[in-house]
Write a protein that holds these residues in place. Structure first.
Motif, PDB file in Angstrom:
ATOM      1  N   ILE A 220     -10.368  10.084  -0.115  1.00 48.58           N
ATOM      2  CA  ILE A 220     -10.649   8.710  -0.553  1.00 48.58           C
ATOM      3  C   ILE A 220     -11.539   8.706  -1.788  1.00 48.58           C
ATOM      4  O   ILE A 220     -11.282   7.989  -2.765  1.00 48.58           O
ATOM      5  N   ALA A 221     -12.610   9.528  -1.743  1.00 50.14           N
ATOM      6  CA  ALA A 221     -13.539   9.599  -2.885  1.00 50.14           C
ATOM      7  C   ALA A 221     -12.825  10.090  -4.133  1.00 50.14           C
ATOM      8  O   ALA A 221     -13.076   9.596  -5.246  1.00 50.14           O
ATOM      9  N   SER A 222     -11.932  11.058  -3.987  1.00 45.77           N
ATOM     10  CA  SER A 222     -11.207  11.612  -5.135  1.00 45.77           C
ATOM     11  C   SER A 222     -10.321  10.558  -5.785  1.00 45.77           C
ATOM     12  O   SER A 222     -10.249  10.464  -7.011  1.00 45.77           O
ATOM     13  N   ILE A 223      -9.650   9.748  -4.946  1.00 45.05           N
ATOM     14  CA  ILE A 223      -8.783   8.685  -5.484  1.00 45.05           C
ATOM     15  C   ILE A 223      -9.607   7.647  -6.240  1.00 45.05           C
ATOM     16  O   ILE A 223      -9.256   7.236  -7.361  1.00 45.05           O
ATOM     17  N   ILE A 224     -10.732   7.233  -5.648  1.00 43.11           N
ATOM     18  CA  ILE A 224     -11.604   6.233  -6.293  1.00 43.11           C
ATOM     19  C   ILE A 224     -12.159   6.772  -7.612  1.00 43.11           C
ATOM     20  O   ILE A 224     -12.128   6.087  -8.645  1.00 43.11           O
ATOM     21  N   LEU A 225     -12.666   8.002  -7.584  1.00 39.16           N
ATOM     22  CA  LEU A 225     -13.241   8.605  -8.792  1.00 39.16           C
ATOM     23  C   LEU A 225     -12.187   8.811  -9.868  1.00 39.16           C
ATOM     24  O   LEU A 225     -12.475   8.660 -11.069  1.00 39.16           O
ATOM     25  N   THR A 226     -10.966   9.149  -9.457  1.00 41.98           N
ATOM     26  CA  THR A 226      -9.878   9.327 -10.419  1.00 41.98           C
ATOM     27  C   THR A 226      -9.593   8.019 -11.144  1.00 41.98           C
ATOM     28  O   THR A 226      -9.432   7.991 -12.374  1.00 41.98           O
ATOM     29  N   PHE A 227      -9.542   6.907 -10.401  1.00 43.05           N
ATOM     30  CA  PHE A 227      -9.301   5.606 -11.018  1.00 43.05           C
ATOM     31  C   PHE A 227     -10.452   5.200 -11.931  1.00 43.05           C
ATOM     32  O   PHE A 227     -10.238   4.685 -13.034  1.00 43.05           O
TER      33      PHE A 227
ATOM     34  N   HIS B  77     -21.794  20.250  -0.378  1.00 44.06           N
ATOM     35  CA  HIS B  77     -20.831  21.143   0.293  1.00 44.06           C
ATOM     36  C   HIS B  77     -19.455  20.515   0.494  1.00 44.06           C
ATOM     37  O   HIS B  77     -18.763  20.831   1.461  1.00 44.06           O
ATOM     38  N   PHE B  78     -19.050  19.623  -0.417  1.00 47.38           N
ATOM     39  CA  PHE B  78     -17.693  19.124  -0.409  1.00 47.38           C
ATOM     40  C   PHE B  78     -16.837  19.984  -1.336  1.00 47.38           C
ATOM     41  O   PHE B  78     -17.344  20.854  -2.036  1.00 47.38           O
ATOM     42  N   SER B  79     -15.530  19.720  -1.347  1.00 50.45           N
ATOM     43  CA  SER B  79     -14.622  20.499  -2.191  1.00 50.45           C
ATOM     44  C   SER B  79     -14.113  19.642  -3.347  1.00 50.45           C
ATOM     45  O   SER B  79     -13.075  18.976  -3.226  1.00 50.45           O
ATOM     46  N   PRO B  80     -14.797  19.647  -4.479  1.00 52.03           N
ATOM     47  CA  PRO B  80     -14.435  18.762  -5.592  1.00 52.03           C
ATOM     48  C   PRO B  80     -13.195  19.201  -6.350  1.00 52.03           C
ATOM     49  O   PRO B  80     -12.718  18.467  -7.217  1.00 52.03           O
ATOM     50  N   LEU B  81     -12.647  20.386  -6.040  1.00 52.09           N
ATOM     51  CA  LEU B  81     -11.432  20.805  -6.733  1.00 52.09           C
ATOM     52  C   LEU B  81     -10.274  19.859  -6.431  1.00 52.09           C
ATOM     53  O   LEU B  81      -9.346  19.731  -7.228  1.00 52.09           O
ATOM     54  N   ILE B  82     -10.312  19.196  -5.268  1.00 54.21           N
ATOM     55  CA  ILE B  82      -9.291  18.197  -4.931  1.00 54.21           C
ATOM     56  C   ILE B  82      -9.327  17.074  -5.963  1.00 54.21           C
ATOM     57  O   ILE B  82      -8.281  16.630  -6.465  1.00 54.21           O
ATOM     58  N   PHE B  83     -10.536  16.616  -6.294  1.00 55.64           N
ATOM     59  CA  PHE B  83     -10.683  15.568  -7.312  1.00 55.64           C
ATOM     60  C   PHE B  83     -10.185  16.052  -8.671  1.00 55.64           C
ATOM     61  O   PHE B  83      -9.473  15.325  -9.373  1.00 55.64           O
ATOM     62  N   ILE B  84     -10.556  17.283  -9.053  1.00 56.25           N
ATOM     63  CA  ILE B  84     -10.145  17.820 -10.358  1.00 56.25           C
ATOM     64  C   ILE B  84      -8.627  17.841 -10.469  1.00 56.25           C
ATOM     65  O   ILE B  84      -8.047  17.418 -11.477  1.00 56.25           O
ATOM     66  N   LEU B  85      -7.957  18.326  -9.420  1.00 60.09           N
ATOM     67  CA  LEU B  85      -6.496  18.400  -9.421  1.00 60.09           C
ATOM     68  C   LEU B  85      -5.881  16.997  -9.484  1.00 60.09           C
ATOM     69  O   LEU B  85      -4.942  16.757 -10.263  1.00 60.09           O
TER      70      LEU B  85
END
Length: 268
Positions: free
Chosen positions: A193-200, A233-241
Motif C-alpha cells: 500500500i505504501a509503495s503504491i501511494i509513494l509511487t503516485f 526494516h521494511f523492504s523498499p526495493l518493492i517501491f523502487i521497482l
C-alpha cells in the motif's frame, strides 16, 4: 593520504570500469565479474604493501546501496507491462522463491555439518548467498532476447526483494511462530500500500517539476524513501521497482481524471 592520490585512484577506477564495460560487451562476460576480480587483486596487493584508502569501510556500503537502487530502478524502467507479460512475471516470481529457499536451506545444511554451528546461525549466513544478485544479473542481460531479458530482470529483482525480507524475518525471529508469519503478511500489505501511494506522489512530483534539472531531486526523494524504509526494516526495493514500472507504463494507468493530476505527457 594526499587528496590528489585519492582523486587519481578514484578516477582510474571510473576509467577502468568504462573499459571493462566495453570489453564485456565484446566477450559476453559481465563487467561486474571483472570488477570483483580487480577488487580482490587490489585487496591482496593493498594488504601486502600496506596501502589503504581512508573511509573505505564507510563508503562501500553507501555506494553499494546507491548502485542497488539504481539497478532495480533501471530494471523497472526497462520493463513494459501488458497481458503477454503476465506469464513471465508469474514464472519469474515462482522461480525466485523456489531457487532462494532451495539454495538457502542447502547452503545452511552445508554450514551446519561443516562448521558445527546451529542451524539458525547457518541459515542466517546462507540467505545472503542464496539471492540472485541484481547487480550481476541485470547488467548481464542487455543483449538477450526480450523474453529472457524480462525474465531475468524480474527474477533477480524479486530475489533481491524476497531475500532481504526473508533475511530480516529470520534475523528478528529465531523461532518461527504463527504470530511472526501473520506479522510478516501484515508487513507485506503495508509495504504494498505504501509503495503504491509513494509511487503516485513521486509521479505527481515528476509531472509538476518544470525546472530543467528533474532527475536529481527525484533520485534524492527515492534515496530518502529507501533509507527511511530500511531504518524501520521494511523492504523498499518493492517501491523502487513499482516506481520504475509505473513511469515506464504510465499509459496503462494514467487515463481520464488521473491524467489531470499526473499529466502523462510530462511523465513520458
Amino acid at each position: 593520504m594526499n587528496s590528489n592520490v585519492i582523486i587519481l585512484v578514484l578516477s582510474s577506477i571510473v576509467i577502468i570500469t568504462y573499459l571493462l564495460d566495453y570489453i564485456s560487451h565484446k566477450i559476453k562476460i559481465p563487467s561486474v565479474l571483472f570488477l570483483i576480480l580487480i577488487g580482490l587483486i587490489f585487496r591482496f596487493f593493498a594488504d601486502k604493501t600496506g596501502f589503504e584508502l581512508p573511509f573505505v569501510e564507510e563508503l562501500i556500503p553507501i555506494l553499494g546501496t546507491i548502485a542497488l537502487i539504481l539497478i532495480v530502478l533501471e530494471g523497472g524502467l526497462d520493463l513494459e507491462l501488458d497481458k503477454e507479460k503476465i506469464p513471465v512475471i508469474s514464472k519469474s516470481l515462482i522461480s525466485s522463491i523456489v531457487l532462494m529457499f532451495l539454495s538457502a536451506f542447502s547452503i545452511a545444511a552445508i554450514f551446519y555439518f561443516v562448521y558445527n554451528q546451529s542451524f539458525y546461525i547457518s541459515l542466517v549466513n546462507a540467505v545472503p548467498l542464496s539471492v540472485i544478485s541484481s547487480a550481476i544479473a541485470i547488467p548481464s542481460v542487455i543483449k538477450l532476447k526480450s523474453y529472457n531479458k524480462d525474465f531475468i530482470i524480474y527474477e533477480s529483482t524479486f530475489s533481491d526483494i524476497l531475500g532481504i525480507m526473508f533475511f530480516n524475518f529470520i534475523l528478528v525471529n529465531s523461532v518461527i511462530t504463527l504470530q511472526s508469519i501473520l506479522f510478516l503478511g501484515f508487513e507485506l500489505i503495508i509495504i504494498g500500500i505504501a509503495s503504491i501511494i509513494l509511487t503516485f506522489l513521486l509521479s505527481f512530483l515528476v509531472s509538476r517539476i518544470n525546472h530543467h534539472i528533474k532527475f536529481l531531486p527525484i533520485l534524492a526523494f527515492v534515496f530518502i524513501i529507501y533509507s527511511a524504509a530500511k531504518i524501520y526494516h521494511f523492504s523498499p526495493l518493492i517501491f523502487i521497482l513499482l516506481f520504475g514500472l509505473f513511469l515506464n507504463n504510465s499509459d496503462l494507468i494514467v487515463k481520464g481524471k488521473i491524467d489531470t493530476f499526473l499529466k502523462n505527457e510530462s511523465l513520458k
